[in-house]
Write a protein that holds these residues in place. Structure first.
Motif, PDB file in Angstrom:
ATOM      1  N   LEU A 766      -6.459 -29.157 -46.042  1.00 34.98           N
ATOM      2  CA  LEU A 766      -7.589 -29.881 -45.492  1.00 34.98           C
ATOM      3  C   LEU A 766      -7.093 -30.917 -44.486  1.00 34.98           C
ATOM      4  CD1 LEU A 766     -10.696 -30.327 -45.711  1.00 34.98           C
ATOM      5  CD2 LEU A 766     -10.179 -32.135 -47.359  1.00 34.98           C
ATOM      6  N   TYR A 767      -7.734 -30.982 -43.302  1.00 31.71           N
ATOM      7  CA  TYR A 767      -7.353 -31.911 -42.243  1.00 31.71           C
ATOM      8  C   TYR A 767      -8.593 -32.657 -41.744  1.00 31.71           C
ATOM      9  CZ  TYR A 767      -2.894 -29.472 -42.210  1.00 31.71           C
ATOM     10  OH  TYR A 767      -1.686 -28.926 -42.584  1.00 31.71           O
ATOM     11  N   ILE A 768      -8.373 -33.814 -41.110  1.00 37.29           N
ATOM     12  CA  ILE A 768      -9.430 -34.645 -40.555  1.00 37.29           C
ATOM     13  C   ILE A 768      -9.278 -34.664 -39.035  1.00 37.29           C
ATOM     14  CG2 ILE A 768     -10.554 -36.897 -40.557  1.00 37.29           C
ATOM     15  CD1 ILE A 768     -10.566 -35.517 -43.258  1.00 37.29           C
ATOM     16  N   ILE A 769     -10.356 -34.326 -38.311  1.00 37.79           N
ATOM     17  CA  ILE A 769     -10.369 -34.408 -36.846  1.00 37.79           C
ATOM     18  C   ILE A 769     -11.131 -35.668 -36.469  1.00 37.79           C
ATOM     19  CG2 ILE A 769     -10.859 -33.174 -34.717  1.00 37.79           C
ATOM     20  CD1 ILE A 769      -9.109 -31.626 -36.704  1.00 37.79           C
ATOM     21  N   SER A 770     -10.512 -36.554 -35.676  1.00 32.24           N
ATOM     22  CA  SER A 770     -11.161 -37.800 -35.257  1.00 32.24           C
ATOM     23  C   SER A 770     -11.285 -37.826 -33.747  1.00 32.24           C
ATOM     24  CB  SER A 770     -10.342 -39.018 -35.718  1.00 32.24           C
ATOM     25  OG  SER A 770     -10.223 -39.045 -37.128  1.00 32.24           O
ATOM     26  N   ILE A 771     -12.501 -38.173 -33.252  1.00 29.97           N
ATOM     27  CA  ILE A 771     -12.736 -38.367 -31.827  1.00 29.97           C
ATOM     28  C   ILE A 771     -13.534 -39.647 -31.660  1.00 29.97           C
ATOM     29  CG2 ILE A 771     -13.751 -37.432 -29.724  1.00 29.97           C
ATOM     30  CD1 ILE A 771     -13.419 -34.651 -30.855  1.00 29.97           C
ATOM     31  N   GLU A 772     -12.889 -40.689 -31.098  1.00 31.69           N
ATOM     32  CA  GLU A 772     -13.545 -41.975 -30.851  1.00 31.69           C
ATOM     33  C   GLU A 772     -14.268 -42.502 -32.090  1.00 31.69           C
ATOM     34  OE1 GLU A 772     -13.157 -43.670 -28.126  1.00 31.69           O
ATOM     35  OE2 GLU A 772     -11.984 -42.090 -27.144  1.00 31.69           O
ATOM     36  N   GLY A 773     -13.588 -42.426 -33.227  1.00 33.58           N
ATOM     37  CA  GLY A 773     -14.135 -42.977 -34.452  1.00 33.58           C
ATOM     38  C   GLY A 773     -15.020 -42.062 -35.254  1.00 33.58           C
ATOM     39  N   ASN A 774     -15.411 -40.920 -34.683  1.00 34.48           N
ATOM     40  CA  ASN A 774     -16.218 -39.939 -35.416  1.00 34.48           C
ATOM     41  C   ASN A 774     -15.295 -38.880 -36.006  1.00 34.48           C
ATOM     42  OD1 ASN A 774     -19.074 -40.768 -34.711  1.00 34.48           O
ATOM     43  ND2 ASN A 774     -18.131 -40.610 -32.674  1.00 34.48           N
ATOM     44  N   GLN A 775     -15.569 -38.460 -37.231  1.00 36.74           N
ATOM     45  CA  GLN A 775     -14.641 -37.591 -37.954  1.00 36.74           C
ATOM     46  C   GLN A 775     -15.327 -36.331 -38.466  1.00 36.74           C
ATOM     47  OE1 GLN A 775     -13.049 -40.088 -41.072  1.00 36.74           O
ATOM     48  NE2 GLN A 775     -11.431 -40.902 -39.743  1.00 36.74           N
TER      49      GLN A 775
END
Length: 781
Positions: A766-775
């Motif tokens: 399991l991984y977390i993708i973050s873009i400008e604070g949104n995940q």
């Protein structure tokens, strides 16, 4: 011995294989059409059904000739409660297998490339060892498949939609050599989907061209066209004449389409008499209709079998129905064929998934109501008055001479409502009786209209000219455009709530519900500067390109199976969007983009007043690719006249839904901006390709950041085995990938609205993708 031969297969098949017979009709039964039995062909041959016909042997035994996806079945239905199979002939798999019978021979067409199957039925009932052959045309006229066929009473075989020439009608004589038809002529002006011949006349349905035709075949070697008529939905699937040959009835094989009746006594002026639907508004598709003693017996996808009283063809009234299909979906599932001509009177019905049904009809005449509607002030007839009987779901409108005709299946006293925009409605309790015409003439009183003015101004109080205006009332929609003073005056009838919509290119469209009465008199709408289009109005977007079908068009999205969504984006005014291939058909391959490209382009935008303009919109793209390389895409092109920014969306085969997209204009001259959407289905791969765009806006980048530009980004597919796509994130934003324990394992920059990311090097987990604070979470398999 003949009795033993016929009995043994019956006992064996009933006990060991297949029959699913119910003792009552409580599941789907309806009055006047009663369930007798059902045979499950999935259990019998693991196949679905196509069309159906009937046959009677010399001893009076009755049979169903059942076309299936994988062959032809002959079922003895002499005891309709206990049908049993006497013969099975396997064939190539095909969606279409259509039988007909002449004498002791069955002729079965199919779109599989195996020719026309001919079966000698004469050994029945003594023997079920039947001889068959495959016929593919005479010398010099070879064909392998055909959509349908028919043999008339004189022994002429008509083959429709063969893979020869235009796919018209090939005519053969089967009298002398029934197993080896002799070619006598052709009518090949257009593709023919279905037809039937009586006497010297051939009645044809041209589904692709959308019309019926009547052809003289007194000389079978030289057929002559007598007349044509476009049918209501221009997708003419089947045709059948009345018993007196003065009227023909057709079906259009489209959602919410009609059975229609036409007067053909003057072939130079074929006139529509009436039209009728099953389950109006539920996207039900009619398939085949037949005439018996001035009744129409019709097979409907998902709605089963209906019977309409057609004694008065200008007033078609449903008098019986039986639903063979348990679902209710806008598809081609359900009842395909129906055969009502066996001497016993039973009806045979073939349901694609549910099998063979045997039904018992009780033919009852309807109760008829007709009359003339006139204006109280001048006595003139009123057209298009809606005449509604409580419990009757059909739309009934008065004609140009004020005449109306409607009715109900049973006698009784019914509330009948008469209404038209601009007139006071009336509801009259009316007694009608079966088999009789009740005449009720009605006089309607006109409503005195009142004026209502819409003023359109900009933020500084200046009038806006040529703004488009809609006033939407449940009964009527008014369209207008502001004049040089920014005004439009409407003449209204109803002091009720109207939805007011006002817009112009270069301004933000406004819409709201408004209570209007005579005292309201006027309203002022202020439009803010900006570029906004939810396609409520036509602001001048252009469509170009050479695709054979599926061009972009502005309209309410018509849903298809597993591709196009069922409506526009809900967060805007109105119900319109731009969609490719928006013809009304649930088949996703019917009107998609084919063999070329279609380009949708905006009007020019001067965005000089914006500090950091961002183009935003909701969109989706579908491309289910066939064999071979995937080469069809959606391209989003932003141009300033000299420089273009192009982003490509790769093929996707998930059902379409509205997704948010945003585009920055880095490096472009913002005073001369256009955006275009190019959808391609290039020759070489058989793809189903569709796209849709809605709620286009220009926003300030800072305003978007206030509520998070990337909040609507999505990840597909999820889970993934090694690669995924980030959709809807801002150009130039940074994405970071963290493991479940918080360690950063990969990062990158979003350079596309469909940014591909390769994580093959990462371990499963399991991984977390973050873009400008949104995940977002993603699972690697």
């Amino acid at each position: 011995m003949s009795h033993l031969i016929s009995l043994l297969p019956r006992v064996f098949l009933q006990f060991f294989i297949y029959t699913s017979i119910f003792s009552s009709s409580f599941l789907f039964g309806q009055s006047n059409l009663t369930f007798i039995s059902q045979t499950d062909f999935v259990s019998l041959h693991n196949t679905g059904l196509n069309d159906i016909w009937g046959y009677v042997d010399e001893q009076g035994n009755e049979y169903a000739i059942v076309g299936t996806e994988d062959g032809t079945s002959i079922m003895n239905v002499s005891d309709p409660a206990n049908p049993f199979e006497v013969f099975w002939l396997p064939g190539e798999n095909s969606t279409h297998r259509d039988p007909t019978v002449f004498g002791d021979y069955a002729y079965i067409s199919t779109e599989a490339e195996e020719g026309l199957t001919i079966i000698d039925l004469s050994p029945l009932p003594e023997s079920n060892v039947l001889v068959s052959t495959l016929f593919t045309g005479a010398s010099g006229l070879f064909w392998e498949s055909a959509h349908n066929c028919h043999v008339d009473d004189a022994g002429y075989l008509y083959v429709f939609g063969a893979n020869y020439g235009e796919g018209g009608v090939l005519i053969y004589d089967v009298n002398a050599t029934p197993m080896n038809p002799s070619f006598v002529g052709a009518f090949d002006n257009w593709y023919v989907h279905d037809g039937v011949a009586f006497g010297d006349t051939l009645y044809l349905a041209h589904v692709n061209d959308g019309f019926l035709s009547i052809v003289d075949v007194s000389d079978h070697s030289n057929p002559q066209l007598l007349g044509t008529k476009i049918t209501p939905d221009s997708f003419t699937h089947n045709i059948w004449p009345s018993d007196n040959r003065e009227v023909v009835y057709t079906t259009d094989e489209l959602p919410n389409a009609f059975i229609a009746a036409y007067d053909i006594t003057d072939l130079d002026n074929i006139t529509e008499l009436d039209r009728v639907q099953s389950s109006p508004g539920q996207n039900v598709i009619p398939h085949n209709t037949f005439v018996l003693n001035d009744y129409l017996v019709t097979s409907y996808y998902v709605d089963g079998i209906t019977i309409h009283d057609a004694q008065h063809p200008q007033n078609l009234i449903e008098v019986a129905a039986y639903d063979t299909y348990p679902g209710q979906t806008p598809t081609f599932d359900g009842s395909w064929g129906v055969y009502p001509y066996l001497p016993s009177g039973i009806i045979l019905a073939s349901d694609r998934s549910e099998g063979l049904y045997v039904l018992q009809p009780d033919y009852q005449r309807a109760s008829y109501l007709e009359g003339t509607i006139t204006n109280q002030n001048d006595g003139n007839p009123i057209s298009n008055v809606s005449v509604d009987i409580m419990g009757n779901d059909q739309e009934n409108l008065s004609s140009s001479v004020g005449f109306y005709a409607t009715g109900m299946p049973a006698s009784g006293t019914y509330d009948v409502s008469y209404s038209k925009v601009g007139y006071e409605s009336q509801t009259i309790p009316t007694e009608i009786s079966q088999g009789n015409i009740t005449v009720q003439d009605v006089i309607l009183n006109p409503i005195e209209p009142f004026s209502f003015t819409v003023n359109v101004e900009d933020a500084f109080g200046n009038p806006i000219q040529n703004a488009k205006i809609k006033l939407v009332h449940p009964l009527i929609t008014y369209d207008g455009e502001s004049n040089g003073l920014g005004q439009e005056v409407f003449s209204l009838y109803y002091e009720e709530v109207h939805n007011l919509q006002v817009g112009k290119w270069g301004y933000i469209t406004q819409c709201s519900d408004l209570q209007i009465n005579e005292e309201t008199s006027s309203i002022t709408i202020i439009l803010q500067d900006g570029f906004y289009d939810d396609f409520t109005f036509d602001f001048g977007w252009t469509v170009s390109g050479g695709a054979e079908t599926g061009a972009w068009e502005r309209g309410m999205p018509n849903a298809t199976d597993n591709t196009v969504m069922s409506g526009d984006f809900e967060g805007d005014c109105g119900s319109m969007a731009y969609i490719t291939g928006n013809d009304l058909n649930v088949d996703p391959d019917f009107d998609d983009v084919d063999n070329g490209q279609t380009l949708l382009s905006s009007p020019v935008m001067d965005l000089s007043d914006y500090l950091n303009p961002v183009l935003t919109f909701y969109m989706d793209f579908y491309c289910y690719h066939g064999p071979g390389e995937i080469d069809d895409t959606l391209k989003i092109i932003v141009s300033d006249g000299n420089i273009q920014l192009i982003d490509s969306v790769p093929p996707q085969n998930d059902e379409m839904s509205w997704s948010f997209y945003s585009l920055l204009l880095s490096g472009l001259d913002v005073s001369n901006i256009t955006i275009s959407f190019l959808v391609s289905d290039l020759p070489g791969n058989p793809n189903i390709t569709e796209a849709a765009v809605d709620l286009f806006r220009v926003e300030e980048l800072s305003a978007l950041n206030g509520f998070g530009l990337e909040k609507d980004f999505s990840i597909q597919p999820n889970p993934t085995i090694g690669e995924f796509t980030i959709l809807g994130a801002e150009f130039g934003s940074e994405y970071r990938i963290q493991s479940s324990n918080g360690n950063e394992v990969q990062k990158g920059v979003v350079k596309s609205i469909s940014q591909k990311v390769d994580i093959n090097s990462l371990d499963p987990g399991l991984y977390i993708i973050s873009i400008e604070g949104n995940q977002k979470k993603i699972l690697k398999l």
